[in-house]
Structure formats: C-alpha cells, structure tokens
Design a protein around this motif. Structure first.
Motif, mmCIF file in Angstrom:
data_model
loop_
_atom_site.group_PDB
_atom_site.id
_atom_site.type_symbol
_atom_site.label_atom_id
_atom_site.label_comp_id
_atom_site.label_asym_id
_atom_site.label_seq_id
_atom_site.Cartn_x
_atom_site.Cartn_y
_atom_site.Cartn_z
ATOM 1 N N UNK A 32 0.322 -1.148 0.067
ATOM 2 C CA UNK A 32 -0.116 -0.356 -0.064
ATOM 3 C C UNK A 32 1.202 1.399 0.153
ATOM 4 N N UNK A 33 0.589 2.034 -0.651
ATOM 5 C CA UNK A 33 1.209 3.912 -1.058
ATOM 6 C C UNK A 33 1.286 4.039 0.417
ATOM 7 N N UNK A 34 -0.051 3.542 1.132
ATOM 8 C CA UNK A 34 -0.539 5.130 2.775
ATOM 9 C C UNK A 34 0.209 3.826 3.607
ATOM 10 N N UNK A 35 0.516 5.261 4.383
ATOM 11 C CA UNK A 35 1.427 3.758 5.775
ATOM 12 C C UNK A 35 1.193 4.744 7.273
ATOM 13 N N UNK A 36 0.617 4.326 8.007
ATOM 14 C CA UNK A 36 0.103 5.311 9.864
ATOM 15 C C UNK A 36 1.036 4.657 10.392
ATOM 16 N N UNK A 37 1.309 5.897 10.571
ATOM 17 C CA UNK A 37 2.803 5.766 12.414
ATOM 18 C C UNK A 37 1.222 5.800 13.288
ATOM 19 N N UNK A 77 -0.499 5.168 20.213
ATOM 20 C CA UNK A 77 -1.154 6.331 19.572
ATOM 21 C C UNK A 77 -1.143 6.736 18.800
ATOM 22 N N UNK A 78 -1.584 6.232 17.589
ATOM 23 C CA UNK A 78 -1.937 6.627 16.388
ATOM 24 C C UNK A 78 -1.635 8.155 16.026
ATOM 25 N N UNK A 79 -1.000 8.244 14.805
ATOM 26 C CA UNK A 79 0.017 9.603 15.576
ATOM 27 C C UNK A 79 -0.716 10.289 13.862
ATOM 28 N N UNK A 80 0.006 9.516 12.516
ATOM 29 C CA UNK A 80 0.019 10.280 11.761
ATOM 30 C C UNK A 80 -0.578 9.298 9.945
ATOM 31 N N UNK A 81 -0.719 9.753 9.368
ATOM 32 C CA UNK A 81 -0.983 8.801 8.128
ATOM 33 C C UNK A 81 0.045 9.711 6.663
ATOM 34 N N UNK A 82 0.948 8.512 6.235
ATOM 35 C CA UNK A 82 1.789 9.364 4.873
ATOM 36 C C UNK A 82 1.292 8.579 3.566
ATOM 37 N N UNK A 83 0.640 9.136 2.771
ATOM 38 C CA UNK A 83 0.866 8.909 0.986
ATOM 39 C C UNK A 83 2.365 8.720 0.813
ATOM 40 N N UNK A 84 2.752 7.679 0.610
ATOM 41 C CA UNK A 84 4.411 7.299 0.801
ATOM 42 C C UNK A 84 4.815 8.535 -0.641
ATOM 43 N N UNK A 85 4.270 8.913 -1.542
ATOM 44 C CA UNK A 85 4.736 10.174 -2.363
ATOM 45 C C UNK A 85 3.831 11.384 -2.865
ATOM 46 N N UNK A 86 3.093 11.714 -1.517
ATOM 47 C CA UNK A 86 3.081 12.780 -1.020
ATOM 48 C C UNK A 86 3.946 13.871 -0.653
ATOM 49 N N UNK A 87 2.903 15.214 -0.410
ATOM 50 C CA UNK A 87 3.956 15.992 0.489
ATOM 51 C C UNK A 87 3.752 16.766 1.170
ATOM 52 N N UNK A 88 2.655 16.152 2.004
ATOM 53 C CA UNK A 88 1.840 16.007 3.196
ATOM 54 C C UNK A 88 1.997 14.756 4.396
ATOM 55 N N UNK A 89 1.673 15.373 5.402
ATOM 56 C CA UNK A 89 1.563 14.488 6.859
ATOM 57 C C UNK A 89 -0.045 14.745 6.718
ATOM 58 N N UNK A 90 -0.896 14.001 7.232
ATOM 59 C CA UNK A 90 -2.127 14.241 7.837
ATOM 60 C C UNK A 90 -2.366 13.415 9.119
ATOM 61 N N UNK A 91 -2.099 14.230 9.715
ATOM 62 C CA UNK A 91 -1.489 13.412 11.205
ATOM 63 C C UNK A 91 -3.437 13.709 12.654
ATOM 64 N N UNK A 92 -3.723 12.928 13.133
ATOM 65 C CA UNK A 92 -4.539 12.903 13.451
ATOM 66 C C UNK A 92 -5.221 13.878 14.032
ATOM 67 N N UNK A 93 -6.803 14.288 14.366
ATOM 68 C CA UNK A 93 -6.909 15.321 14.955
ATOM 69 C C UNK A 93 -6.630 15.196 16.910
#
Length: 187
Positions: free
Chosen positions: A93-98, A105-121
């Motif tokens: 999967x190109x998406x990995x969550x950390x 604690x779930x921290x964030x999601x990264x689309x590996x080829x993306x320029x952003x992180x999705x930080x869990x609110x």
C-alpha cells in the motif's frame, strides 16, 4: 478556512503528541486543510488501532477520522521519532500510518509519494486543533449515519480539497520530501 489566529499569525505553531508525551512534533503555519475522512481504509485502520493495548481512538462514532493535512516541510520532530512504528493495510500500500510504540497512539498517515502528512486531530491539544472545514469520502460512511450540513460533505475528494493539495505542492517547488527528511523544517 483559516482561523482568526492563523490570519493574524501565519507562523502559528501547533504541537501533536502521543498520549504519554514521548513522541512530539511541531507544525508551523496554516494547514493545507482540516477535514474528516470517511473512507473504508481510515475506518479499517482506526478499528485496528483501537484494538491495540491502551490506544486511544481516532475514528469518531459516525465513522469519520478527523485529521489535519500539513506540508512535510512545515513539520519538525521535537522528540521520539524513533518510537514510531509503521502500519500498512496491505504490504504494498502507498499509504502508511504511524503509531507510537511507547503508548500505541496513532499519530499520522503518510501517502508515501505525497508532500503532506495527515496528522490525526486527536493528537493535537483541543485548544490548538482547527475545526474540520469539510467531510470527505462520505459515500463510505457507515450505513445509517446521517451527517449535518454545517460544513460541506463530499462523496469523493472535492475540487477544493485537490486544489489545496496542488497549491501547497506548488509552494513547495513541486517537492515531496521523504518522511525521514522532516527531522527539522525543510526550507
């Protein structure tokens, strides 16, 4: 939509941390967007995270996962980046969550080829957390869930959402730094 504080101070800083405080990161500037995602992948990952010992949930009762999209060059690790563990729904999967190993604690999601992180609110203190501006991929919400019309509800990623990603990427010079490069602010 920027908060009044963000309009007054474009260099606003927010922190995100795991439950025990061992893993912390700082975000500077206005986020790309604050949204809630209802996709099947976010729901599946959220359920898996909730099953971890001592973990806090990231999926709301309505099946949505609130997050803050932040440019990778606007993130700096303050502590504990070595405590992060990668989770993928599929090995390729190109998406990995950390998740933090210290307290699950779930921290964030990264689309590996993306320029952003999705930080869990949920990782951002309530007083620093921007309100969601939109709900996305609502076509995947659980059966029977009715959503309010207080913010836009998009069945798929909207043009507005995609425009924000594109303009952030342009501002970054079309760079998509690897996550490992976010140890300090990239300029």
């Amino acid at each position: 939509m920027a908060s009044n504080e963000e309009r007054r101070d474009p260099d606003i800083r927010r922190t995100a941390s795991c439950q025990c405080g061992a893993v912390t990161l700082e975000m500077v500037g206005k986020p790309i967007v604050a949204a809630t995602c209802y996709c099947h992948s976010c729901q599946k990952a959220g359920k898996a995270f909730a099953a971890l010992t001592g973990a806090s949930g990231v999926v709301g009762a309505d099946g949505g996962t609130p997050y803050l999209l932040v440019r990778k060059d606007r993130i700096a690790w303050l502590s504990g980046s070595d405590e992060l563990e990668e989770h993928r729904l599929q090995p390729d999967a190109p998406t990995r969550r950390f998740v933090s190993r210290c307290c699950n604690s779930p921290m964030f999601l990264e689309f590996t080829k993306g320029h952003w992180l999705s930080i869990y609110s949920a990782r951002i203190p309530e007083g620093e957390r921007p309100q969601a501006e939109m709900r996305t991929i609502v076509k995947d919400r659980p059966d029977g869930v009715e959503l309010a019309d207080d913010i836009p509800n998009y069945a798929t990623p909207s043009g507005k959402f995609m425009w924000r990603l594109l303009t952030a990427w342009v501002a970054m010079g079309f760079r998509a730094p690897p996550l490992e490069a976010t140890k300090g602010y990239g300029r």
